[in-house]
Design a protein around this motif. Structure first.
Motif, PDB file in Angstrom:
ATOM      1  N   ARG A  14     -44.964  47.142  -6.511  1.00  0.00           N
ATOM      2  CA  ARG A  14     -44.829  45.790  -5.969  1.00  0.00           C
ATOM      3  C   ARG A  14     -43.381  45.311  -6.136  1.00  0.00           C
ATOM      4  O   ARG A  14     -42.691  45.666  -7.085  1.00  0.00           O
ATOM      5  N   LEU A  15     -42.960  44.478  -5.196  1.00  0.00           N
ATOM      6  CA  LEU A  15     -41.561  44.056  -5.146  1.00  0.00           C
ATOM      7  C   LEU A  15     -41.247  43.014  -6.207  1.00  0.00           C
ATOM      8  O   LEU A  15     -41.871  41.957  -6.282  1.00  0.00           O
ATOM      9  N   VAL A  16     -40.248  43.326  -7.028  1.00  0.00           N
ATOM     10  CA  VAL A  16     -39.707  42.389  -8.010  1.00  0.00           C
ATOM     11  C   VAL A  16     -38.215  42.252  -7.725  1.00  0.00           C
ATOM     12  O   VAL A  16     -37.508  43.257  -7.586  1.00  0.00           O
ATOM     13  N   VAL A  17     -37.750  41.017  -7.613  1.00  0.00           N
ATOM     14  CA  VAL A  17     -36.338  40.762  -7.306  1.00  0.00           C
ATOM     15  C   VAL A  17     -35.651  40.207  -8.551  1.00  0.00           C
ATOM     16  O   VAL A  17     -36.142  39.260  -9.182  1.00  0.00           O
ATOM     17  N   MET A  18     -34.521  40.809  -8.877  1.00  0.00           N
ATOM     18  CA  MET A  18     -33.720  40.356 -10.008  1.00  0.00           C
ATOM     19  C   MET A  18     -32.323  40.001  -9.523  1.00  0.00           C
ATOM     20  O   MET A  18     -31.688  40.790  -8.805  1.00  0.00           O
ATOM     21  N   ILE A  19     -31.855  38.827  -9.887  1.00  0.00           N
ATOM     22  CA  ILE A  19     -30.507  38.389  -9.548  1.00  0.00           C
ATOM     23  C   ILE A  19     -29.635  38.545 -10.786  1.00  0.00           C
ATOM     24  O   ILE A  19     -29.889  37.944 -11.823  1.00  0.00           O
ATOM     25  N   GLY A  20     -28.612  39.378 -10.674  1.00  0.00           N
ATOM     26  CA  GLY A  20     -27.752  39.677 -11.812  1.00  0.00           C
ATOM     27  C   GLY A  20     -27.894  41.135 -12.204  1.00  0.00           C
ATOM     28  O   GLY A  20     -28.987  41.704 -12.117  1.00  0.00           O
ATOM     29  N   GLY A  21     -26.767  41.723 -12.644  1.00  0.00           N
ATOM     30  CA  GLY A  21     -26.790  43.151 -12.949  1.00  0.00           C
ATOM     31  C   GLY A  21     -26.104  43.517 -14.242  1.00  0.00           C
ATOM     32  O   GLY A  21     -25.702  44.675 -14.413  1.00  0.00           O
ATOM     33  N   GLY A  73     -40.903  38.007  -0.175  1.00  0.00           N
ATOM     34  CA  GLY A  73     -41.755  39.178  -0.364  1.00  0.00           C
ATOM     35  C   GLY A  73     -41.952  39.597  -1.798  1.00  0.00           C
ATOM     36  O   GLY A  73     -42.732  40.513  -2.079  1.00  0.00           O
ATOM     37  N   ALA A  74     -41.246  38.951  -2.725  1.00  0.00           N
ATOM     38  CA  ALA A  74     -41.364  39.336  -4.135  1.00  0.00           C
ATOM     39  C   ALA A  74     -42.650  38.790  -4.739  1.00  0.00           C
ATOM     40  O   ALA A  74     -43.219  37.802  -4.275  1.00  0.00           O
ATOM     41  N   VAL A  75     -43.116  39.456  -5.812  1.00  0.00           N
ATOM     42  CA  VAL A  75     -44.237  38.927  -6.593  1.00  0.00           C
ATOM     43  C   VAL A  75     -43.738  38.314  -7.905  1.00  0.00           C
ATOM     44  O   VAL A  75     -44.420  37.476  -8.496  1.00  0.00           O
ATOM     45  N   LEU A  76     -42.549  38.742  -8.336  1.00  0.00           N
ATOM     46  CA  LEU A  76     -41.907  38.197  -9.529  1.00  0.00           C
ATOM     47  C   LEU A  76     -40.415  38.073  -9.268  1.00  0.00           C
ATOM     48  O   LEU A  76     -39.852  38.871  -8.519  1.00  0.00           O
ATOM     49  N   VAL A  77     -39.797  37.090  -9.936  1.00  0.00           N
ATOM     50  CA  VAL A  77     -38.360  36.869  -9.781  1.00  0.00           C
ATOM     51  C   VAL A  77     -37.730  36.735 -11.160  1.00  0.00           C
ATOM     52  O   VAL A  77     -38.288  36.077 -12.053  1.00  0.00           O
ATOM     53  N   TYR A  78     -36.571  37.364 -11.320  1.00  0.00           N
ATOM     54  CA  TYR A  78     -35.790  37.240 -12.555  1.00  0.00           C
ATOM     55  C   TYR A  78     -34.408  36.701 -12.204  1.00  0.00           C
ATOM     56  O   TYR A  78     -33.680  37.321 -11.424  1.00  0.00           O
ATOM     57  N   ALA A  79     -34.062  35.553 -12.773  1.00  0.00           N
ATOM     58  CA  ALA A  79     -32.732  34.981 -12.609  1.00  0.00           C
ATOM     59  C   ALA A  79     -31.927  35.377 -13.841  1.00  0.00           C
ATOM     60  O   ALA A  79     -31.978  34.719 -14.880  1.00  0.00           O
ATOM     61  N   ALA A  80     -31.196  36.493 -13.731  1.00  0.00           N
ATOM     62  CA  ALA A  80     -30.496  37.061 -14.887  1.00  0.00           C
ATOM     63  C   ALA A  80     -28.997  37.101 -14.680  1.00  0.00           C
ATOM     64  O   ALA A  80     -28.296  37.934 -15.261  1.00  0.00           O
ATOM     65  N   SER A  81     -28.485  36.216 -13.854  1.00  0.00           N
ATOM     66  CA  SER A  81     -27.046  36.130 -13.630  1.00  0.00           C
ATOM     67  C   SER A  81     -26.364  35.505 -14.842  1.00  0.00           C
ATOM     68  O   SER A  81     -26.986  34.774 -15.620  1.00  0.00           O
ATOM     69  N   SER A  82     -25.079  35.782 -15.007  1.00  0.00           N
ATOM     70  CA  SER A  82     -24.304  35.142 -16.071  1.00  0.00           C
ATOM     71  C   SER A  82     -23.880  33.724 -15.693  1.00  0.00           C
ATOM     72  O   SER A  82     -23.330  32.995 -16.518  1.00  0.00           O
ATOM     73  N   ASP A  83     -24.184  33.333 -14.450  1.00  0.00           N
ATOM     74  CA  ASP A  83     -23.811  32.011 -13.938  1.00  0.00           C
ATOM     75  C   ASP A  83     -25.042  31.105 -13.956  1.00  0.00           C
ATOM     76  O   ASP A  83     -26.007  31.322 -13.217  1.00  0.00           O
ATOM     77  N   ARG A  84     -25.016  30.070 -14.796  1.00  0.00           N
ATOM     78  CA  ARG A  84     -26.163  29.169 -14.939  1.00  0.00           C
ATOM     79  C   ARG A  84     -26.528  28.502 -13.615  1.00  0.00           C
ATOM     80  O   ARG A  84     -27.711  28.344 -13.290  1.00  0.00           O
TER      81      ARG A  84
END
Length: 215
Positions: A14-21, A73-84
């Motif tokens: 299932r699609l999980v989208v994460m912002i930040g690397g 289309g995501a089922v979960l989202v992670y906001a993991a950027s260093s920018d608040r």
């Protein structure tokens, strides 16, 4: 204090989208990849570990900053950027789409937090401090790891195999329930700890079921 509902979520395929690397994204990506999620990371750059995972095809890397619409289309989202500010924008889009979102920079902006995880095969133990601190959760998880040895993996595989055979061979719900209660009382775990347990063959399993059908 927020009280979170602990659940075990199937994200296999299932699609999980994460912002930040970066390092935070790397830490949060590890259990997602282990659980078989289809992970997409949107970030101008990736940590070495995440870059290697992308090269191996274990995740998809979108090499650019976050843009509205990335969460579709995501089922979960992670906001993991260093920018608040970016994390807040991601959280806002996730809320608008009705998606669960984890916000690394300030947990209160999200709708779920990630626990410390200990795995022993089929056994999964999740430890949460309700936002008090990931280091404390990691310490507690390590303490629990000392209590739950590696023998739990074969033990739970044993239980699963017998439970499956009981369900397959015994049509009566009452007898199945009786057998499952007896299964839970077997002194298998201690024998595995001591190294004295001998694996059960299919003949031994069928014989045990036949002998334990009655009270």
């Amino acid at each position: 204090m927020s009280k979170y509902l602990p659940i075990m979520l199937d994200v296999q395929g299932r699609l999980v989208v994460m912002i930040g690397g970066g390092a935070v994204a790397e830490r949060k990506a590890a259990p997602l990849l282990e659980a078989g999620a289809e992970l997409v990371i949107v970030s101008p750059a990736l940590s070495g570990t995440l870059s290697a995972a992308a090269a191996e095809g274990r995740l998809k890397w979108v090499s650019r900053p976050y843009a509205p619409g990335d969460l579709q289309g995501a089922v979960l989202v992670y906001a993991a950027s260093s920018d608040r500010a970016v994390n807040e924008a991601v959280a806002g889009e996730a809320r608008m789409l009705g998606l669960p979102v984890n916000v690394a920079s300030h947990a209160e902006a999200g709708s779920f937090i990630t626990p410390g995880i200990l795995r022993r095969g089929r056994l999964t133990v999740a430890v949460s401090t309700s936002g008090a601190g990931p280091s404390a959760a990691a310490q507690i998880t390590a303490q629990i790891a000392g209590l739950l040895g590696e023998e739990y993996e074969p033990y739970l595989d044993f239980l699963y195999e017998l439970r499956t055979e009981i369900k397959r061979l015994e049509p009566s719900p009452e007898v199945r329930a009786r057998l499952l209660r007896k299964l839970g009382k077997l002194d298998v775990l201690n024998k595995m700890r001591q190294g004295t347990f001998l694996p059960w063959t299919s003949e031994v399993i069928e014989s045990w079921i036949a002998c334990n059908r009655e009270e």
